[in-house]
Enzyme design. Structure first.
Site, PDB file in Angstrom:
ATOM      1  N   LYS A 115       0.888  -1.197  -0.177  1.00 17.24           N
ATOM      2  CA  LYS A 115       0.042  -0.114   0.125  1.00 17.24           C
ATOM      3  C   LYS A 115       0.711   1.167   0.081  1.00 17.24           C
ATOM      4  O   LYS A 115       1.975   1.190   0.331  1.00 17.24           O
ATOM      5  CB  LYS A 115      -0.903  -0.075   1.157  1.00 17.24           C
ATOM      6  CG  LYS A 115      -2.156   0.873   1.109  1.00 17.24           C
ATOM      7  CD  LYS A 115      -3.272   0.263   0.496  1.00 17.24           C
ATOM      8  CE  LYS A 115      -4.648   0.838   0.520  1.00 17.24           C
ATOM      9  NZ  LYS A 115      -5.658  -0.164   0.031  1.00 17.24           N
TER      10      LYS A 115
HETATM   11  N1  GLU Z   1      -7.501  -0.006  -2.817  1.00 14.76           N
HETATM   12  C1  GLU Z   1      -8.168  -1.081  -3.083  1.00 14.76           C
HETATM   13  C2  GLU Z   1      -8.213  -1.907  -1.888  1.00 14.76           C
HETATM   14  O1  GLU Z   1      -8.047  -1.460  -0.739  1.00 14.76           O
HETATM   15  C3  GLU Z   1      -7.949  -1.708  -4.377  1.00 14.76           C
HETATM   16  C4  GLU Z   1      -6.452  -2.259  -4.419  1.00 14.76           C
HETATM   17  C5  GLU Z   1      -6.130  -2.796  -5.706  1.00 14.76           C
HETATM   18  O2  GLU Z   1      -6.845  -2.803  -6.828  1.00 14.76           O
HETATM   19  O3  GLU Z   1      -4.894  -3.191  -5.886  1.00 14.76           O
HETATM   20  O4  GLU Z   1      -8.573  -3.142  -1.764  1.00 14.76           O
END
Ligand code: GLU
Length: 424
Positions: A115
């Site tokens: 992240k």
């Molecule tokens: N930000 C989204 C989540 O927390 C999507 C992550 C992604 O598609 O890689 O799942």
């Protein structure tokens, strides 16, 4: 749709990472996880902190701090979004990265978890400033990102626009490599169904839970906290399945109508109103805190972390909570909610629809073959229902909460991966 202001989190004893660790350890205890796996999975593989000097529109320079946390690459390249918000901090990004590892494992994607985040309130920056910031972040992380190493996506405060900038900036160094980032606009290699995907997953997993509870969706009332991408799509799709959406909210406050809100009208209102529900007259104005405590059947917290804590958990009246956001219930609330017999579809299962369609986007980019929206839904829905069944069966097998069951499913898969790879 992006919210205008970034909202604030409730006060709680610990950080989201403390909540993750509390659940991780509780789940690890249930399955007697060997200490070697516990040690490896409970810490991120890598934490990168970057300082990004940006020229503002007024000619001054401001240095923004950003992070990318790679929690795990055991099951594949790390995958996870990038958050732009003023409250971003390292502990939060660590938790979000760890949840991505478990989320990807639960839905069986060939990914680890990561992240990113930048401490910036995007509502206070111009489009040009945000573009410069996104490009600077991409340059700083160009050797981390890669379609086989670390694949970013949108999260709170970012959307296809930022993903297009990342893709372009990365391609300037490495050539055309659309699989380096997902959640791109359609005409730049994005996937059909990606924008709706997280909200759709909330709907699918909510319906699975409703069925297990022996309830009729057409007789249920529902409150949705948060009206960004996830909340608005969840509200729209749940109302299409017959649930009565009685309350919605965003940073401007919450809006309640006992007879049910017209979700489509609310979405068009927010679209015309720079993404905010401010001034929306389809319901009585109540507070975001009051929305959580409404006497509804289903509650969908789709805003941000730590909204339901030991401070308000006792007042929650919903029978079912489906966590559209990441970490909306803190670990301090778990025991109280469990004691009330509330069924919870935990975040790492409920909001996994987004990353599942991200995976399909990545597959399409690599194959150069693109699916219709129907094909995307046909591929995604069974992934989520199977994941739900896996978690539900684990919850029965170990006689534990759905949340700990989700952690158990995720931890077991990652631990197995580590075991198979071996140590050297
Ligand atoms: N930000 C989204 C989540 O927390 C999507 C992550 C992604 O598609 O890689 O799942």
């Amino acid at each position: 749709m992006s919210t205008v202001k970034t909202p604030s989190r409730q006060q709680d004893q610990g950080s989201p990472y403390d909540s993750l660790l509390a659940r991780f350890n509780a789940a690890a205890d249930i399955i007697n996880l060997e200490d070697r796996y516990r040690q490896i999975i409970s810490v991120p593989e890598k934490i990168i902190s970057v300082n990004l000097p940006i020229k503002l529109d007024n000619g001054k320079v401001k240095v923004y701090q950003g992070y990318r946390v790679i929690h795990s690459t055991v099951l594949g390249p790390s995958k996870g979004g990038i958050r732009y918000a003023r409250f971003v901090n390292e502990e939060e990004v660590k938790a979000l990265a760890g949840w991505m590892t478990l989320k990807c494992a639960i839905v069986g994607l060939p990914y680890g978890g990561g992240k990113g985040g930048i401490i910036v309130d995007p509502s206070h920056r111009s489009e040009d400033e945000l573009e410069r910031l996104t490009r600077a972040y991409t340059r700083a992380l160009k050797d981390v990102f890669g379609e086989n190493s670390d694949i970013p996506a949108p999260d709170m405060g970012t959307s296809g626009r930022e993903m297009a900038w990342i893709f372009h900036e990365y391609s300037r160094t490495f050539g055309h490599e659309p699989g380096v980032v997902t959640g791109k606009p359609l005409n730049l290699g994005g996937s059909k169904g990606r924008v709706a995907a997280t909200g759709r997953g909330v709907m699918i997993t909510a319906l699975c839970a409703i069925e297990k509870m022996g309830l009729d969706p057409k007789k249920l009332s529902c409150a949705v906290q948060g009206f960004g991408n996830v909340g608005s799509w969840a509200a729209r799709l749940l109302s299409q399945k017959g649930l009565k959406i009685v309350a919605i909210s965003d940073v401007s406050g919450a809006y309640y109508n006992h007879d049910g809100l017209d979700v489509e009208a609310a979405i068009s209102y927010a679209e015309r109103n720079k993404g905010t529900l401010a001034g929306y007259s389809g319901g009585t104005k109540i507070t975001n805190e009051a929305l959580l405590e409404l006497d509804v059947d289903v509650l969908v917290p789709a805003a941000l972390e730590d909204q339901i804590t030991d401070q308000n958990a006792a007042n929650i009246k919903a029978k079912l909570i489906v966590e559209g956001a990441n970490g909306p219930c803190s670990s301090s609330a778990d025991k109280i909610l469990d004691a009330k017999g509330i069924m919870i579809v935990p975040d790492i299962l409920a909001n996994a629809g987004g990353v599942t369609v991200s995976y399909l986007e990545w597959v399409q980019n690599r194959r150069g073959h693109y699916y219709t929206e129907e094909e995307i839904n046909e591929k995604t829905d069974p992934v989520l229902t199977t994941a739900f069944e896996d978690v539900f069966n684990t919850h029965k097998e170990y006689n534990c909460s759905m949340r700990l069951a989700a952690y158990i499913v995720g931890i077991k898969r990652v631990a197995n991966g580590i075991k198979m790879e071996g140590f050297y």
